[in-house]
Design a protein around this motif. Structure first.
Motif, PDB file in Angstrom:
ATOM      1  N   LEU A   1       0.860  -1.351   0.009  1.00 45.24           N
ATOM      2  CA  LEU A   1       0.109   0.048  -0.084  1.00 45.24           C
ATOM      3  C   LEU A   1       0.870   1.218   0.148  1.00 45.24           C
ATOM      4  O   LEU A   1       0.804   2.133  -0.410  1.00 45.24           O
ATOM      5  CB  LEU A   1      -0.958   0.042   1.208  1.00 45.24           C
ATOM      6  CG  LEU A   1      -1.789   1.068   1.454  1.00 45.24           C
ATOM      7  CD1 LEU A   1      -2.795   1.348   0.132  1.00 45.24           C
ATOM      8  CD2 LEU A   1      -2.642   1.113   2.607  1.00 45.24           C
ATOM      9  N   ALA A   2       2.105   1.423   0.732  1.00 44.68           N
ATOM     10  CA  ALA A   2       2.692   2.254   0.830  1.00 44.68           C
ATOM     11  C   ALA A   2       3.634   2.531  -0.700  1.00 44.68           C
ATOM     12  O   ALA A   2       3.374   3.855  -0.807  1.00 44.68           O
ATOM     13  CB  ALA A   2       3.922   2.243   1.873  1.00 44.68           C
ATOM     14  N   LYS A   3       3.697   1.660  -1.202  1.00 38.12           N
ATOM     15  CA  LYS A   3       4.353   1.579  -2.457  1.00 38.12           C
ATOM     16  C   LYS A   3       3.348   2.445  -3.391  1.00 38.12           C
ATOM     17  O   LYS A   3       3.650   3.241  -4.280  1.00 38.12           O
ATOM     18  CB  LYS A   3       4.967   0.372  -2.994  1.00 38.12           C
ATOM     19  CG  LYS A   3       5.409   0.340  -4.393  1.00 38.12           C
ATOM     20  CD  LYS A   3       6.076  -1.062  -4.799  1.00 38.12           C
ATOM     21  CE  LYS A   3       6.866  -1.103  -6.061  1.00 38.12           C
ATOM     22  NZ  LYS A   3       7.445  -2.147  -6.398  1.00 38.12           N
ATOM     23  N   LYS A   4       1.926   1.784  -3.734  1.00 40.73           N
ATOM     24  CA  LYS A   4       1.133   2.274  -4.618  1.00 40.73           C
ATOM     25  C   LYS A   4       0.752   3.787  -4.233  1.00 40.73           C
ATOM     26  O   LYS A   4       0.543   4.300  -5.134  1.00 40.73           O
ATOM     27  CB  LYS A   4      -0.267   1.412  -4.154  1.00 40.73           C
ATOM     28  CG  LYS A   4      -1.323   1.964  -4.935  1.00 40.73           C
ATOM     29  CD  LYS A   4      -2.589   1.183  -4.656  1.00 40.73           C
ATOM     30  CE  LYS A   4      -3.866   1.758  -5.366  1.00 40.73           C
ATOM     31  NZ  LYS A   4      -3.488   2.014  -6.821  1.00 40.73           N
ATOM     32  N   ALA A   5       0.716   4.145  -2.909  1.00 48.23           N
ATOM     33  CA  ALA A   5       0.465   5.503  -2.553  1.00 48.23           C
ATOM     34  C   ALA A   5       1.788   6.442  -2.793  1.00 48.23           C
ATOM     35  O   ALA A   5       1.745   7.491  -2.618  1.00 48.23           O
ATOM     36  CB  ALA A   5       0.128   5.644  -1.045  1.00 48.23           C
ATOM     37  N   GLU A   6       3.038   5.732  -2.910  1.00 43.64           N
ATOM     38  CA  GLU A   6       4.112   6.716  -3.018  1.00 43.64           C
ATOM     39  C   GLU A   6       4.619   7.373  -1.823  1.00 43.64           C
ATOM     40  O   GLU A   6       4.737   8.617  -1.751  1.00 43.64           O
ATOM     41  CB  GLU A   6       4.129   7.648  -4.246  1.00 43.64           C
ATOM     42  CG  GLU A   6       3.890   6.752  -5.511  1.00 43.64           C
ATOM     43  CD  GLU A   6       4.074   7.644  -6.828  1.00 43.64           C
ATOM     44  OE1 GLU A   6       3.730   8.858  -6.554  1.00 43.64           O
ATOM     45  OE2 GLU A   6       4.286   7.264  -7.895  1.00 43.64           O
ATOM     46  N   VAL A   7       4.259   6.599  -0.634  1.00 40.99           N
ATOM     47  CA  VAL A   7       4.698   7.291   0.590  1.00 40.99           C
ATOM     48  C   VAL A   7       5.583   6.116   1.451  1.00 40.99           C
ATOM     49  O   VAL A   7       5.595   5.116   1.063  1.00 40.99           O
ATOM     50  CB  VAL A   7       3.428   7.627   1.588  1.00 40.99           C
ATOM     51  CG1 VAL A   7       2.689   8.657   0.697  1.00 40.99           C
ATOM     52  CG2 VAL A   7       2.601   6.396   1.693  1.00 40.99           C
ATOM     53  N   SER A   8       6.015   6.559   2.845  1.00 41.90           N
ATOM     54  CA  SER A   8       6.833   5.507   3.482  1.00 41.90           C
ATOM     55  C   SER A   8       5.587   4.561   4.391  1.00 41.90           C
ATOM     56  O   SER A   8       4.655   5.113   4.566  1.00 41.90           O
ATOM     57  CB  SER A   8       7.478   6.213   4.512  1.00 41.90           C
ATOM     58  OG  SER A   8       6.780   6.951   5.492  1.00 41.90           O
ATOM     59  N   GLU A   9       6.213   3.636   4.828  1.00 40.78           N
ATOM     60  CA  GLU A   9       5.140   2.906   5.718  1.00 40.78           C
ATOM     61  C   GLU A   9       4.792   3.467   7.061  1.00 40.78           C
ATOM     62  O   GLU A   9       3.398   3.529   7.364  1.00 40.78           O
ATOM     63  CB  GLU A   9       6.026   1.337   5.999  1.00 40.78           C
ATOM     64  CG  GLU A   9       6.088   0.524   4.758  1.00 40.78           C
ATOM     65  CD  GLU A   9       6.699  -0.747   5.281  1.00 40.78           C
ATOM     66  OE1 GLU A   9       6.822  -1.306   6.408  1.00 40.78           O
ATOM     67  OE2 GLU A   9       7.344  -1.304   4.274  1.00 40.78           O
ATOM     68  N   PRO A  10       5.645   4.459   7.659  1.00 41.03           N
ATOM     69  CA  PRO A  10       5.139   4.835   8.767  1.00 41.03           C
ATOM     70  C   PRO A  10       3.920   6.222   8.499  1.00 41.03           C
ATOM     71  O   PRO A  10       3.295   6.226   9.334  1.00 41.03           O
ATOM     72  CB  PRO A  10       6.389   5.977   9.182  1.00 41.03           C
ATOM     73  CG  PRO A  10       7.548   5.004   8.785  1.00 41.03           C
ATOM     74  CD  PRO A  10       7.031   4.309   7.556  1.00 41.03           C
ATOM     75  N   THR A  11       4.080   6.448   6.932  1.00 37.29           N
ATOM     76  CA  THR A  11       3.009   7.558   6.786  1.00 37.29           C
ATOM     77  C   THR A  11       1.577   6.673   6.775  1.00 37.29           C
ATOM     78  O   THR A  11       0.631   7.244   7.025  1.00 37.29           O
ATOM     79  CB  THR A  11       3.165   7.905   5.298  1.00 37.29           C
ATOM     80  OG1 THR A  11       4.438   8.713   5.339  1.00 37.29           O
ATOM     81  CG2 THR A  11       2.102   8.951   5.036  1.00 37.29           C
ATOM     82  N   VAL A  12       1.754   5.468   6.249  1.00 38.27           N
ATOM     83  CA  VAL A  12       0.534   4.684   6.307  1.00 38.27           C
ATOM     84  C   VAL A  12      -0.109   4.462   7.760  1.00 38.27           C
ATOM     85  O   VAL A  12      -1.429   4.694   8.017  1.00 38.27           O
ATOM     86  CB  VAL A  12       0.701   3.058   5.692  1.00 38.27           C
ATOM     87  CG1 VAL A  12      -0.724   2.353   5.549  1.00 38.27           C
ATOM     88  CG2 VAL A  12       1.145   3.445   4.258  1.00 38.27           C
ATOM     89  N   VAL A  13       0.868   4.293   8.544  1.00 37.35           N
ATOM     90  CA  VAL A  13       0.252   3.946   9.873  1.00 37.35           C
ATOM     91  C   VAL A  13      -0.129   5.210  10.381  1.00 37.35           C
ATOM     92  O   VAL A  13      -1.259   5.287  11.217  1.00 37.35           O
ATOM     93  CB  VAL A  13       1.766   3.711  10.844  1.00 37.35           C
ATOM     94  CG1 VAL A  13       1.209   3.678  12.419  1.00 37.35           C
ATOM     95  CG2 VAL A  13       2.091   2.458  10.347  1.00 37.35           C
ATOM     96  N   ARG A  14       0.364   6.601  10.289  1.00 34.76           N
ATOM     97  CA  ARG A  14       0.138   7.616  10.755  1.00 34.76           C
ATOM     98  C   ARG A  14      -1.480   7.968  10.213  1.00 34.76           C
ATOM     99  O   ARG A  14      -2.319   8.582  10.824  1.00 34.76           O
ATOM    100  CB  ARG A  14       0.930   8.988  10.205  1.00 34.76           C
ATOM    101  CG  ARG A  14       2.075   8.963  11.215  1.00 34.76           C
ATOM    102  CD  ARG A  14       2.886  10.382  10.831  1.00 34.76           C
ATOM    103  NE  ARG A  14       3.141  10.615   9.624  1.00 34.76           N
ATOM    104  CZ  ARG A  14       4.512  10.215   8.959  1.00 34.76           C
ATOM    105  NH1 ARG A  14       5.400   9.593   9.804  1.00 34.76           N
ATOM    106  NH2 ARG A  14       4.662  10.531   7.590  1.00 34.76           N
ATOM    107  N   PHE A  15      -1.705   7.690   8.937  1.00 32.39           N
ATOM    108  CA  PHE A  15      -2.958   7.749   8.216  1.00 32.39           C
ATOM    109  C   PHE A  15      -4.137   6.653   9.019  1.00 32.39           C
ATOM    110  O   PHE A  15      -5.079   7.296   9.254  1.00 32.39           O
ATOM    111  CB  PHE A  15      -3.040   7.236   6.754  1.00 32.39           C
ATOM    112  CG  PHE A  15      -4.253   6.879   6.041  1.00 32.39           C
ATOM    113  CD1 PHE A  15      -5.350   7.830   5.842  1.00 32.39           C
ATOM    114  CD2 PHE A  15      -4.409   5.440   6.014  1.00 32.39           C
ATOM    115  CE1 PHE A  15      -6.342   7.371   5.220  1.00 32.39           C
ATOM    116  CE2 PHE A  15      -5.822   4.960   5.517  1.00 32.39           C
ATOM    117  CZ  PHE A  15      -6.806   6.065   4.865  1.00 32.39           C
ATOM    118  N   CYS A  16      -3.842   5.569   9.381  1.00 29.11           N
ATOM    119  CA  CYS A  16      -4.593   4.602  10.066  1.00 29.11           C
ATOM    120  C   CYS A  16      -4.954   5.552  11.295  1.00 29.11           C
ATOM    121  O   CYS A  16      -6.213   5.444  11.809  1.00 29.11           O
ATOM    122  CB  CYS A  16      -4.046   3.499  10.314  1.00 29.11           C
ATOM    123  SG  CYS A  16      -3.690   2.554   8.672  1.00 29.11           S
TER     124      CYS A  16
END
Length: 283
Positions: free
Chosen positions: A39-54
């Motif tokens: 998901l991070a790769k698809k969104a072109e962000v880092s994994e920590p950003t995905v966690v912050r989004f959640c």
């Protein structure tokens, strides 16, 4: 649904978190099937950003978000969520509870806190509060009267259109009406609200925005949710309206003067005493 919640909260997200939101909204099934790295790769962000989004949308982390997303998609429009004759009791529990839970989540994410505060200000200064509704909304009005009269403010509920029309014509400045409608287009309720406004009373409206009734509000609390109307399921709108009434009742109680709060507590103690005496009688 969770996807609706993401759309509602989208504007409050950071620039990078919005990228994650868009990736999820575009392909929610992929977010469930893949891991956080994909998901991070698809969104072109880092994994920590995905966690912050959640966390920004109310979850402890990725796994809690992913689980809720999977549950939501299982009951998304297009899935067979309507009660059916062949359903077992477990199916009914799952379907109806899921609908109720999703309704409350949608309500929490869409409810206008500023409108609630304005409504509380109107109700706190009212000399008298009248609740108007018809059909199912009449039942909600009766429930509201039951909750509000404990505050010590004179309250009454009317579900008969002829009666609340007469009552509205007798109101005066300083009084308040809470009009409840799931559709917002009842001609009889519109007439009563118009009468109340012409007499100088404030009117708090619980109804969908953009409806004829909403246009007459002193304060509008818009309830704009998607409701199921199949004949085997309780209308979700009723649950949403009841919860808004609870919010207003609790909010008003917290704004009472110390003297009124004391009277409210005394009323509660009197009720508990009667219940204890009744229990003793039954024994």
């Amino acid at each position: 649904m969770l996807l609706d919640s993401i759309r509602t909260q989208y504007d409050s997200l950071s620039k990078s978190e919005k990228k994650v939101a868009l990736a999820v909204l575009e392909q929610p099934e992929l977010a469930i099937a893949e891991n956080i790295t994909a998901l991070a790769k698809k969104a072109e962000v880092s994994e920590p950003t995905v966690v912050r989004f959640c966390r920004a949308i109310g979850f402890d982390g990725w796994h809690a978000f992913k689980m809720k997303l999977a549950q939501g998609l299982a009951l998304a429009p297009g899935a067979d969520e309507s009660p059916a004759p062949e359903d077992l009791a477990t199916d009914l529990v799952s379907k109806i509870c899921s609908r109720s839970i999703n309704t409350l989540l949608d309500l929490r994410n869409s409810l206008d806190a500023n409108a609630i505060e304005q409504a509380l200000q109107v109700l706190a200064r009212a000399n008298r509060i009248e609740f108007y509704g018809q059909g199912t909304s009449g039942i909600i009005a009766a429930d509201a009267q039951h909750k509000f009269f404990r505050s010590g403010i004179p309250t009454v509920a009317y579900a008969d259109p002829h009666i609340h029309s007469i009552a509205a014509s007798l109101l005066k400045k300083g009084d308040a009406v809470v009009a409840i409608s799931q559709r917002g287009n009842s001609i009889a309720l519109l007439r009563s609200v118009q009468l109340a406004r012409s007499c100088g009373a404030d009117v708090v409206i619980l109804a969908p925005s953009g409806t004829p009734l909403a246009e007459l509000a002193t304060v509008l609390i818009p309830i704009d949710l998607h409701f199921h109307t199949d004949p085997y399921t309780p209308i979700s709108a009723r649950l949403a309206h009841l919860v808004v009434i609870d919010i207003l009742a609790v909010g008003l109680a917290l704004r009472l003067s110390p003297e009124r709060r004391k009277k409210m507590l005394n009323a509660q103690k009197a009720l508990q005493k009667i219940e204890m005496q009744f229990d003793s009688f039954l024994r």
